[in-house]
Design a protein around this motif. Structure first.
Motif, PDB file in Angstrom:
ATOM      1  N   ARG A  51       0.832  -1.196   0.000  1.00 24.56           N
ATOM      2  CA  ARG A  51       0.000   0.000   0.000  1.00 24.56           C
ATOM      3  C   ARG A  51       0.874   1.256   0.000  1.00 24.56           C
ATOM      4  O   ARG A  51       1.940   1.283   0.612  1.00 24.56           O
ATOM      5  CB  ARG A  51      -0.924   0.020   1.223  1.00 24.56           C
ATOM      6  CG  ARG A  51      -1.972  -1.063   1.204  1.00 24.56           C
ATOM      7  CD  ARG A  51      -2.926  -0.918   2.385  1.00 24.56           C
ATOM      8  NE  ARG A  51      -2.222  -0.965   3.656  1.00 24.56           N
ATOM      9  CZ  ARG A  51      -1.857  -2.089   4.258  1.00 24.56           C
ATOM     10  NH1 ARG A  51      -2.123  -3.255   3.698  1.00 24.56           N
ATOM     11  NH2 ARG A  51      -1.234  -2.048   5.415  1.00 24.56           N
ATOM     12  N   GLY A  52       0.360   2.291  -0.685  1.00 20.94           N
ATOM     13  CA  GLY A  52       1.090   3.551  -0.725  1.00 20.94           C
ATOM     14  C   GLY A  52       0.162   4.697  -1.053  1.00 20.94           C
ATOM     15  O   GLY A  52      -1.040   4.521  -1.264  1.00 20.94           O
ATOM     16  N   THR A  53       0.739   5.902  -1.106  1.00 18.93           N
ATOM     17  CA  THR A  53      -0.017   7.117  -1.385  1.00 18.93           C
ATOM     18  C   THR A  53       0.535   7.781  -2.644  1.00 18.93           C
ATOM     19  O   THR A  53       1.758   7.935  -2.789  1.00 18.93           O
ATOM     20  CB  THR A  53       0.095   8.106  -0.206  1.00 18.93           C
ATOM     21  OG1 THR A  53      -0.360   7.463   0.989  1.00 18.93           O
ATOM     22  CG2 THR A  53      -0.743   9.344  -0.449  1.00 18.93           C
ATOM     23  N   VAL A  54      -0.362   8.172  -3.544  1.00 16.64           N
ATOM     24  CA  VAL A  54       0.055   8.843  -4.776  1.00 16.64           C
ATOM     25  C   VAL A  54       0.546  10.247  -4.436  1.00 16.64           C
ATOM     26  O   VAL A  54      -0.190  11.060  -3.865  1.00 16.64           O
ATOM     27  CB  VAL A  54      -1.110   8.926  -5.779  1.00 16.64           C
ATOM     28  CG1 VAL A  54      -0.671   9.710  -7.027  1.00 16.64           C
ATOM     29  CG2 VAL A  54      -1.590   7.535  -6.176  1.00 16.64           C
ATOM     30  N   ARG A  55       1.808  10.534  -4.778  1.00 17.92           N
ATOM     31  CA  ARG A  55       2.392  11.850  -4.536  1.00 17.92           C
ATOM     32  C   ARG A  55       2.615  12.634  -5.833  1.00 17.92           C
ATOM     33  O   ARG A  55       2.848  13.851  -5.791  1.00 17.92           O
ATOM     34  CB  ARG A  55       3.732  11.707  -3.807  1.00 17.92           C
ATOM     35  CG  ARG A  55       3.673  11.002  -2.463  1.00 17.92           C
ATOM     36  CD  ARG A  55       2.791  11.753  -1.489  1.00 17.92           C
ATOM     37  NE  ARG A  55       2.816  11.159  -0.158  1.00 17.92           N
ATOM     38  CZ  ARG A  55       1.942  11.427   0.794  1.00 17.92           C
ATOM     39  NH1 ARG A  55       0.943  12.276   0.532  1.00 17.92           N
ATOM     40  NH2 ARG A  55       2.025  10.861   1.970  1.00 17.92           N
ATOM     41  N   TYR A  56       2.526  11.939  -6.970  1.00 18.90           N
ATOM     42  CA  TYR A  56       2.755  12.603  -8.258  1.00 18.90           C
ATOM     43  C   TYR A  56       2.029  11.819  -9.335  1.00 18.90           C
ATOM     44  O   TYR A  56       1.942  10.586  -9.279  1.00 18.90           O
ATOM     45  CB  TYR A  56       4.255  12.650  -8.572  1.00 18.90           C
ATOM     46  CG  TYR A  56       4.581  13.105  -9.978  1.00 18.90           C
ATOM     47  CD1 TYR A  56       4.560  14.457 -10.320  1.00 18.90           C
ATOM     48  CD2 TYR A  56       4.897  12.174 -10.964  1.00 18.90           C
ATOM     49  CE1 TYR A  56       4.847  14.870 -11.615  1.00 18.90           C
ATOM     50  CE2 TYR A  56       5.198  12.577 -12.257  1.00 18.90           C
ATOM     51  CZ  TYR A  56       5.161  13.917 -12.572  1.00 18.90           C
ATOM     52  OH  TYR A  56       5.440  14.327 -13.860  1.00 18.90           O
ATOM     53  N   MET A  57       1.505  12.529 -10.337  1.00 20.03           N
ATOM     54  CA  MET A  57       0.910  11.882 -11.506  1.00 20.03           C
ATOM     55  C   MET A  57       1.280  12.689 -12.742  1.00 20.03           C
ATOM     56  O   MET A  57       1.022  13.893 -12.820  1.00 20.03           O
ATOM     57  CB  MET A  57      -0.605  11.809 -11.369  1.00 20.03           C
ATOM     58  CG  MET A  57      -1.280  11.121 -12.534  1.00 20.03           C
ATOM     59  SD  MET A  57      -3.051  10.985 -12.311  1.00 20.03           S
ATOM     60  CE  MET A  57      -3.496  10.256 -13.893  1.00 20.03           C
ATOM     61  N   GLY A  58       1.932  12.025 -13.700  1.00 18.92           N
ATOM     62  CA  GLY A  58       2.330  12.734 -14.912  1.00 18.92           C
ATOM     63  C   GLY A  58       3.487  12.042 -15.599  1.00 18.92           C
ATOM     64  O   GLY A  58       3.856  10.903 -15.276  1.00 18.92           O
ATOM     65  N   PRO A  59       4.117  12.720 -16.520  1.00 19.13           N
ATOM     66  CA  PRO A  59       5.232  12.118 -17.275  1.00 19.13           C
ATOM     67  C   PRO A  59       6.518  12.086 -16.465  1.00 19.13           C
ATOM     68  O   PRO A  59       6.717  12.886 -15.558  1.00 19.13           O
ATOM     69  CB  PRO A  59       5.379  13.059 -18.478  1.00 19.13           C
ATOM     70  CG  PRO A  59       4.891  14.387 -17.971  1.00 19.13           C
ATOM     71  CD  PRO A  59       3.774  14.074 -17.017  1.00 19.13           C
TER      72      PRO A  59
END
Length: 527
Positions: free
Chosen positions: A25-33
């Protein structure tokens, strides 16, 4: 297809969401290229840093930050799972076995039909009546459609959502607000972002009495920040968090009766910040680095105003190495149960049972030590042994000449000693003089133990040193006669005083004090 999936992910995924990937399990800290690659990546900070590879940087460019230098990595959105709503998880957990028809046949009028779905209806009725629900590690991430939880499990009193994918206290409140009877909530192993106004969420937890937040990476400041949400909370479990320094919980947590802070490395000087909690009965400080405490408002032998209701204190696996710590615990007016296993102090005595006896003697109100009850006979034996063990020190401190004017250091080191002297009587100098085993002064006596009120027991003949104190004789008799926890009364008869029975009434005196001689009979009675 890939373009459609990307559009869906753009809509579904965002920074702060919780994900699971390959069981982690983890937490999304960034989304993109992430150049020079193409496509969309998720930068994830993992709950357990050993799952990651870096700190959020790639080829010298920082994309996000992590608490741990190896806590982050990039994964493709297609590999991540973003969880399900409460009712979906509930049905998966409780109705999975009912996906297939039972295959049973029943007769309706003159026709025989296959029973399909009957069990599903019956289980739905059972779900309506559930008072305990466990969705531990079921990837719950949201409440789902409005009022669906309220309509599906309206009577839940205990809910376990440990190890799920909830992102915030708002997400959690959306679930609990539909469970008006909820009193017990387990949300350990989650990472919840904090509400800007916790008071607005308090109606969702208004009936909550027990809350488990173990392994949630919380600091004490964050706990106090959330505390207004739990106005009626009585039990709070915070094991294995990031709590290092405590501050006084003013206007919050005032109803707490149980607090578990185990497995947090706490600055021990800050522990007294909890001492004003008026109803706190049980405190777990195991594996916190605890080594000392001082209640400066009370002198040796007096009671402190700190922790007024504390009955149970757990101090296992700590660094306690001095008896003065135990002396300080005697100042706690309500302390009945203590556990202090695996501390350096206990290694000072060759026999663990000796250390146990010393603790019992130093803590006069204790009824349970290390999960074992302290029986009346055990307490009596421990206190008598303690008087004998430190009797010589007491004599050197001036105890025999004027017990009320004892050396101050002795009273500091042994604050209960005067109480024990008043209870059992003072040992004399001859009794405490060190003897050489089995020398002429310590010759063996052959005595016969007789139970005059139990004719079914045969007399027992034993050889005992005349310097053996009465309390040790009674301990021997308990083992030999296999008696339960009873109070033994001893007397003896001898040929010189035929027809006369002499009472042996002081457990601290040796047999020679009563002039017990070779060939005498000791009479054993109990009540």
């Amino acid at each position: 297809m890939m373009m459609m999936m990307k559009m869906m992910m753009d809509e579904e995924a965002h920074v702060g969401m919780r994900v699971t990937c390959d069981g982690h399990r983890g937490t999304v800290r960034y989304m993109g290229p992430v150049p020079p690659t193409t496509g969309v990546w998720l930068g994830v900070e993992w709950d357990h840093p050993e799952r990651g590879k870096h700190d959020g940087s790639h080829e010298g460019v920082r994309f996000f930050t992590c608490r741990h230098r190896t806590g982050g990595s990039f994964v493709r959105p297609a590999k991540a799972r973003f969880g399900v709503d409460y009712v979906t998880a509930l049905r998966s957990r409780y109705e999975e076995e009912l996906e297939e028809p039972t295959g049973e046949e029943m007769k309706i009028s003159s026709k025989t039909v296959l029973m399909v779905g009957f069990e599903r209806v019956r289980l739905k009725q059972r779900l309506d009546q559930l008072t305990e629900v466990s969705l531990r590690r079921c990837e719950v991430s949201s409440a789902g459609p409005q009022n669906q939880i309220r309509n599906t499990t309206p009577h839940v009193e205990s809910l376990d959502l440990s190890g799920n994918l909830l992102s915030s206290w708002e997400d959690l409140a959306a679930i609990t607000a539909q469970l008006e009877s909820l009193r017990e909530l387990h949300i350990s192993h989650n990472r919840l972002s904090f509400s800007s106004d916790p008071n607005l969420l308090s109606p969702a937890f208004s009936c909550l009495r027990l809350l488990s937040l173990n392994s949630c990476a919380l600091t004490w400041t964050q706990v106090l920040q959330c505390a207004p949400m739990w106005p009626q909370l009585e039990e709070l479990y915070l094991s294995d968090n990031d709590i290092t320094e405590l501050t006084r919980p003013d206007h919050v947590l005032q109803n707490l009766r149980v607090l578990d802070l185990s497995d947090n490395q706490i600055l021990q000087e800050s522990l007294l910040e909890l001492s004003h909690l008026p109803w706190l009965e049980k405190l777990n400080l195991s594996s916190t680095g605890f080594s000392a405490v001082q209640f400066s408002d009370a002198s040796a032998g007096d009671e402190t105003t700190a922790f007024p209701a504390l009955k149970t204190l757990i101090l296992d696996d700590n660094n306690i190495s001095e008896w003065c710590v135990v002396n300080e615990l005697e100042k706690l007016r309500s302390l009945l149960h203590l556990s202090c296993r695996r501390n350096p102090l206990l290694q000072k005595e060759k026999n663990p049972e000796t250390a146990r006896q010393i603790i019992i003697a130093r803590l006069g109100r204790l009824t349970q030590l290390d999960m074992r009850q302290v029986q009346c006979d055990e307490r009596r034996g421990a206190e008598l042994d303690y008087c004998k063990m430190f009797g010589s020190v007491w004599l050197r401190a001036g105890g025999l000449s004027d017990p009320e004017k004892l050396n101050t250091q002795f009273l500091t080191d042994h604050p209960r000693f005067l109480t024990l002297i008043h209870k059992y009587g003072a040992p004399d100098e001859g009794e405490l003089r060190e003897q050489k085993p089995f020398a002429l002064k310590n010759q063996l006596l052959t005595v016969t133990f007789v139970c005059p009120e139990d004719s079914g027991r045969k007399p027992i003949e034993k050889k005992l040193p005349e310097s053996m104190i009465v309390q040790k004789v009674k301990g021997l008799l308990h083992r030999q006669l296999k008696l339960p926890a009873v109070q033994l009364k001893l007397s003896y008869t001898c040929a010189k005083l035929a027809g006369r029975e002499i009472e042996i009434d002081n457990d601290l005196k040796p047999l020679q004090f009563y002039s017990v001689e070779d060939g005498d009979s000791i009479l054993v009675r109990w009540s």
